[in-house]
Design a protein around this motif. Structure first.
Motif: not given
Length: 167
Positions: A19, A22-23, A31
């Protein structure tokens, strides 16, 4: 023990790392929106597949067949629902694998081979109840393994004798 360690320690750490990465690439808000959309879509899809699976189970029960594979798939759908509402990409991927019929069926069959309690043995379902024999054939088929035909009726005389004594 290793499975529990993986589920409760390794998986959440991997989800957090993914996470964050990806963010960092697409932004925190994007996200967050992806996680929310996959949870909503996943819940809808699990519900739709659940109703479809329920119809398959009812059809098998009406036909007098044991819905063992369908019950294993239903268990996978339950797990899929939990995975899809859990924030994260790894759990979403696993949840969608358990939800999609073309991947759920082979996973259910694999689990049925590996987990002995999920094997149905011999069972026959009907509107009059649940019948089973060691052969897996319903009682009303007539022949046993040794070729003898067993058929009969009985009356419980103990209840009628008790009623006569009371009167």
């Amino acid at each position: 023990m290793l499975i529990l360690f993986t589920l409760f320690v390794v998986l959440p750490i991997a989800e957090i790392i993914l996470l964050i990465n990806v963010s960092g690439s697409i932004g925190g808000l994007n996200t967050f929106l992806i996680v929310i959309v996959t949870a909503a879509f996943g819940a809808y899809f699990v519900r739709q597949q659940g109703f479809s699976l329920l119809q398959q189970i009812q059809t098998k029960l009406r036909a007098g067949e044991a819905p063992s594979t369908e019950m294993a798939e239903a268990a996978l759908l339950l797990v899929a629902g939990v995975l899809l509402i859990t924030p994260g990409f790894i759990t979403d991927i696993l949840g969608f694998l358990f939800t999609l019929p073309f991947s759920r069926a082979p996973i259910a069959e694999f689990l049925m081979r590996k987990i002995p309690i999920m094997q149905a043995g011999g069972a026959h379902f009907s509107q009059s109840g649940f019948n089973t024999r060691p052969t897996g054939r319903p009682f009303n088929e007539g022949k046993t393994d040794d070729g003898d035909i067993i058929d009969g009726e009985f009356t419980d005389k103990t209840q009628s004798d008790d009623k006569n004594r009371l009167n």
